[in-house]
Design an enzyme around this catalytic site. Structure first.
Site, PDB file in Angstrom:
ATOM      1  N   ALA A  79       0.705  -6.986 -24.660  1.00 22.21           N
ATOM      2  CA  ALA A  79      -0.596  -6.372 -24.384  1.00 22.21           C
ATOM      3  C   ALA A  79      -1.352  -7.139 -23.301  1.00 22.21           C
ATOM      4  O   ALA A  79      -1.238  -8.362 -23.182  1.00 22.21           O
ATOM      5  CB  ALA A  79      -1.433  -6.318 -25.660  1.00 22.21           C
ATOM      6  N   GLY A 139       4.139  -7.236 -27.556  1.00 20.60           N
ATOM      7  CA  GLY A 139       4.443  -5.845 -27.283  1.00 20.60           C
ATOM      8  C   GLY A 139       5.607  -5.650 -26.341  1.00 20.60           C
ATOM      9  O   GLY A 139       6.277  -4.612 -26.376  1.00 20.60           O
ATOM     10  N   GLU A 179       8.507  -5.747 -28.513  1.00 18.55           N
ATOM     11  CA  GLU A 179       8.487  -4.526 -29.322  1.00 18.55           C
ATOM     12  C   GLU A 179       9.017  -3.329 -28.534  1.00 18.55           C
ATOM     13  O   GLU A 179       9.696  -2.457 -29.099  1.00 18.55           O
ATOM     14  CB  GLU A 179       7.081  -4.261 -29.840  1.00 18.55           C
ATOM     15  CG  GLU A 179       6.686  -5.249 -30.935  1.00 18.55           C
ATOM     16  CD  GLU A 179       5.240  -5.113 -31.357  1.00 18.55           C
ATOM     17  OE1 GLU A 179       5.004  -4.935 -32.574  1.00 18.55           O
ATOM     18  OE2 GLU A 179       4.339  -5.185 -30.493  1.00 18.55           O
ATOM     19  N   GLU A 236       1.958 -12.687 -32.082  1.00 24.42           N
ATOM     20  CA  GLU A 236       0.635 -12.098 -32.286  1.00 24.42           C
ATOM     21  C   GLU A 236      -0.258 -12.870 -33.252  1.00 24.42           C
ATOM     22  O   GLU A 236      -1.474 -12.937 -33.056  1.00 24.42           O
ATOM     23  CB  GLU A 236       0.776 -10.648 -32.761  1.00 24.42           C
ATOM     24  CG  GLU A 236       1.160  -9.656 -31.680  1.00 24.42           C
ATOM     25  CD  GLU A 236       2.651  -9.518 -31.474  1.00 24.42           C
ATOM     26  OE1 GLU A 236       3.076  -8.544 -30.824  1.00 24.42           O
ATOM     27  OE2 GLU A 236       3.414 -10.391 -31.955  1.00 24.42           O
TER      28      GLU A 236
END
Length: 270
Positions: free
Chosen positions: A76, A121, A124, A144
């Site tokens: 992110a 992310g 991910e 995170e």
């Protein structure tokens, strides 16, 4: 390998098709100055590109790559997130989720080509793919909790499906970064290649996949995905439903005929 077509989605995502690989699409994360940090604009572009790819019956395999030399994706965009009010963060959440689910729900096989950092992310996005090819510069992880949140792009669900609940817990709770050799040993990535060869190897794998029946590939992916987490009896029912969806297809007829005639199949894709 020449580019035969290129379509841009927003400023930060490109879909390319290459000479000699007509049925392979390369989905490129193209925000190199920010090491592909996923901003709102980039999330929108990823989701839009995935919508287009999912509707393209000509695509038999997708390869997710990065234009950044230093990273696959660092997750992110925390600079952007730092500017959000609580209300803005809530409003942005569906947009962010759409990017990750867009990759996850692509109906054809998807291969990730990972080098450098694939964190949060970014990792991910790779986990949302079916196969992860990484080079020896790769560093992966879900850090995170070190910034006060949790993996929110599917990591808490996808990682344990890869490596088991206890190993996933250790990786998420410790927020540690894992370098390439250990990542391969733990099953965080599937194939490890020499530095700089991740994209080449992933595109080659995509081409091998795309040589097969498009009907069979989509049905096999559906069976693999839907069967995860089910007991064996229920999983076999999922498999049987997928088999029935292809058993009377044109691809099945062509595949059997080509085998018996000792020739390369010409898949009708239906």
């Amino acid at each position: 390998m020449g580019v035969t077509s290129e379509q841009r989605f927003g400023e930060f995502v490109v879909v390319r098709r290459h000479e000699g690989q007509d049925h392979v699409a390369e989905l490129v994360l193209d925000r190199p100055r920010a090491m592909n940090a996923v901003s709102t604009a980039m999330a929108v572009a990823v989701a839009e590109a995935c919508d287009a790819l999912g509707a393209d019956r000509d695509v038999r395999a997708t390869v997710l790559t990065s234009s950044s030399e230093r990273a696959f994706c660092v997750g992110a965009d925390l600079k952007e997130r730092n500017s959000f009010s609580d209300a803005e963060l809530v409003r942005q959440r569906p947009t962010a989720r759409a990017a990750y689910t867009g990759v996850l729900e692509l109906p054809m096989p998807v291969v990730a080509a990972v080098h450098g950092f694939a964190l949060g992310g970014g990792f991910e996005l790779a986990l949302a793919c079916d196969v992860i090819v990484a080079d020896r510069t790769a560093v992966v992880g879900l850090p995170e909790v070190s910034v006060g949140v949790i993996p929110g792009g599917g990591g808490t669900q996808l990682l344990p499906r890869r490596v088991g609940a206890a190993r996933a817990a250790e990786l998420v709770f410790s927020a540690r970064r894992v370098e390439a050799d250990e990542a391969r040993e733990l099953g965080l990535v599937d194939e490890l290649v020499e530095a700089g060869r991740d994209r080449e190897a992933a595109l080659a794998l995509g081409a091998r996949i795309a040589a097969n029946s498009p009907v069979g590939l989509r049905a096999a992916k559906r069976a693999l995905r839907l069967g995860q987490g089910l007991d064996l009896r229920a999983g076999l029912e999922v498999e049987d439903a997928a088999w029935r969806s292809v058993a009377f297809s044109g691809d099945r007829a062509e595949g059997v005929a080509a085998f018996n005639e000792k020739r390369k199949p010409s898949w009708p894709g239906e």
